[in-house]
Design an enzyme around this catalytic site. Sequence first.
Site, PDB file in Angstrom:
ATOM      1  CG  HIS A  99     -18.663   3.867   6.847  1.00 21.06           C
ATOM      2  ND1 HIS A  99     -17.960   3.157   7.797  1.00 21.06           N
ATOM      3  CD2 HIS A  99     -19.939   3.418   6.908  1.00 21.06           C
ATOM      4  CE1 HIS A  99     -18.793   2.309   8.403  1.00 21.06           C
ATOM      5  NE2 HIS A  99     -19.997   2.455   7.876  1.00 21.06           N
ATOM      6  CD  GLU A 165     -23.369   4.329   9.716  1.00 14.32           C
ATOM      7  OE1 GLU A 165     -24.175   3.408   9.507  1.00 14.32           O
ATOM      8  OE2 GLU A 165     -22.210   4.323   9.279  1.00 14.32           O
ATOM      9  N   GLY A 229     -25.804  -2.141   7.665  1.00 19.51           N
ATOM     10  CA  GLY A 229     -24.694  -2.984   7.245  1.00 19.51           C
ATOM     11  C   GLY A 229     -25.086  -4.454   7.295  1.00 19.51           C
TER      12      GLY A 229
END
Length: 250
Positions: A99, A165, A229
């Site tokens: 991430h 992302e 998220g």
Amino acid sequence: MQKKYLIANWKMNLSLNEAEKLSQAIGAHAAQISNANLITILCPSFPWLYSVQQSIASYSPWLSLGAQDCSAYKNGAYTGEVCAQMIAEVGCKYVIVGHSERRILNHESSNLLIQKLEQAYINQLTPIYCIGETMGQKSIQEEILTRQIKDIPVSLLSQAIIAYEPVWAIGTGVTPEAPMIDVTLNLINDILTKHKVTSLPPLLYGGSVNSQNIEKFSTSTISAGFLVGGSSLQAEAFSALMTFMAKVNI
Ligand code: PGA
């Protein structure tokens, strides 16, 4: 029919009580919509994994558990680390690796991520491998995505889920235009193909997905779902995403 993924990345949020209540509410909603093609994965922080696993146990056909990270090491004298074996033992089937918050804040290198991916596979966890460019890297997006993919051996990518992302879209409310997401996911597929990944992994989009914009992102012909998220922290908001995903055939 293609499997669809909706992944809740709770990050470092929620009290234990909130996490339990939220998982139960999401579980009940998952049972209600009962869509076998929709894989919903909850990723709480480490100390809440066991309780969330207990809360969603009766919803197991529709809900899975994931961790937000795992150690690069098997076990041993690594104070503060949590190894993939522990994560698997507590009931996780998935683990987020790479991430951008960890790449940036914890300076995680490709070499470290390779070790984490190896640990994930050894322990039968499916990794959700995150890639994406920062705002400053927008003009060299292809180079960045190519590096983030080509640094990883083919064998470690072919059974992963890949989440694109863009770092500038995470938590900002700013998102790429829907057609640009398709363009980028196609680019990722091209990079994977050139890297000789023969069975192409499911590709997800993540970054400020919410119940207002999910519809326009769902027109994608290539995306297999979303990593969420902020909008995964409230039952109503996340349930709306689940309902939508259960209806559309993305
Ligand atoms: P966000 O986070 O939905 O709050 O933008 C997504 C993520 O970081 O995985």
